[in-house]
Scaffold this motif. Structure first.
Motif, mmCIF file in Angstrom:
data_model
loop_
_atom_site.group_PDB
_atom_site.id
_atom_site.type_symbol
_atom_site.label_atom_id
_atom_site.label_comp_id
_atom_site.label_asym_id
_atom_site.label_seq_id
_atom_site.Cartn_x
_atom_site.Cartn_y
_atom_site.Cartn_z
ATOM 1 N N THR A 40 0.682 -1.684 0.048
ATOM 2 C CA THR A 40 0.088 -0.250 -0.096
ATOM 3 C C THR A 40 0.693 1.046 -0.066
ATOM 4 O O THR A 40 0.843 2.012 -0.477
ATOM 5 C CB THR A 40 -0.912 -0.141 1.254
ATOM 6 O OG1 THR A 40 -1.444 -1.478 1.413
ATOM 7 C CG2 THR A 40 -2.118 1.351 1.201
ATOM 8 N N LEU A 41 1.766 1.398 0.912
ATOM 9 C CA LEU A 41 2.891 2.195 0.980
ATOM 10 C C LEU A 41 3.354 3.030 -0.675
ATOM 11 O O LEU A 41 4.035 3.873 -1.267
ATOM 12 C CB LEU A 41 3.608 2.089 2.407
ATOM 13 C CG LEU A 41 3.071 2.509 3.423
ATOM 14 C CD1 LEU A 41 4.084 2.029 4.022
ATOM 15 C CD2 LEU A 41 3.073 4.127 3.740
ATOM 16 N N VAL A 42 4.031 1.915 -0.901
ATOM 17 C CA VAL A 42 4.468 1.875 -2.355
ATOM 18 C C VAL A 42 3.361 2.234 -3.673
ATOM 19 O O VAL A 42 3.667 3.065 -4.545
ATOM 20 C CB VAL A 42 5.043 0.241 -3.453
ATOM 21 C CG1 VAL A 42 5.939 -0.144 -4.208
ATOM 22 C CG2 VAL A 42 6.867 -0.052 -1.679
ATOM 23 N N LEU A 43 2.709 1.605 -4.022
ATOM 24 C CA LEU A 43 1.480 2.076 -3.940
ATOM 25 C C LEU A 43 1.230 3.346 -4.371
ATOM 26 O O LEU A 43 1.127 3.805 -5.203
ATOM 27 C CB LEU A 43 0.511 0.920 -3.998
ATOM 28 C CG LEU A 43 0.637 0.116 -5.300
ATOM 29 C CD1 LEU A 43 -0.878 -1.184 -4.937
ATOM 30 C CD2 LEU A 43 0.980 -0.414 -6.371
ATOM 31 N N GLY A 44 0.661 3.833 -2.672
ATOM 32 C CA GLY A 44 0.155 5.198 -2.989
ATOM 33 C C GLY A 44 1.902 5.914 -3.488
ATOM 34 O O GLY A 44 1.160 7.447 -3.394
#
Length: 104
Positions: A31-35
């Motif tokens: 989620t952090l990487v995609l965000g």
């Protein structure tokens, strides 16, 4: 009244339960990487496909991560990632959408 007082664990907003949660940590990382990907690519008008799809997938993985999360640390980081993914999704849609230039 004398009572035995043991050592108190440190109180923290990001306290953990001391157990390993590999599935939840993987969802937090994704989620952090995609965000971050959605947020950064949303700043460029011609990368709206990447920002739109990364934002949408980031929101979905973050939502599932919220559903199965067990600690405050996981929830805190998931909300940060979902916020960045949401902003990337909204700006990507404003610049052309999920299928802009491909369908039509």
């Amino acid at each position: 009244m004398a009572q035995a007082i043991g050592p108190r664990p440190p109180v923290s907003l990001l306290a953990t339960d001391g157990k390993s949660h590999p599935a939840q940590q993987a969802l937090v990382t994704v989620t952090l990487v995609l965000g971050v990907l959605a947020f950064v690519t949303a700043m460029f008008h011609n990368l709206h496909l990447i920002s739109s799809w990364a934002g949408l997938i980031g929101i979905l993985t973050g939502a599932y991560g919220q559903y199965i999360s067990e600690t405050t640390r996981e929830r805190f980081l998931l909300v940060i990632g979902m916020g960045a993914a949401g902003l990337g999704l909204f700006l990507g849609v404003a610049h052309g959408g999920l299928f802009g230039g491909i369908v039509g």
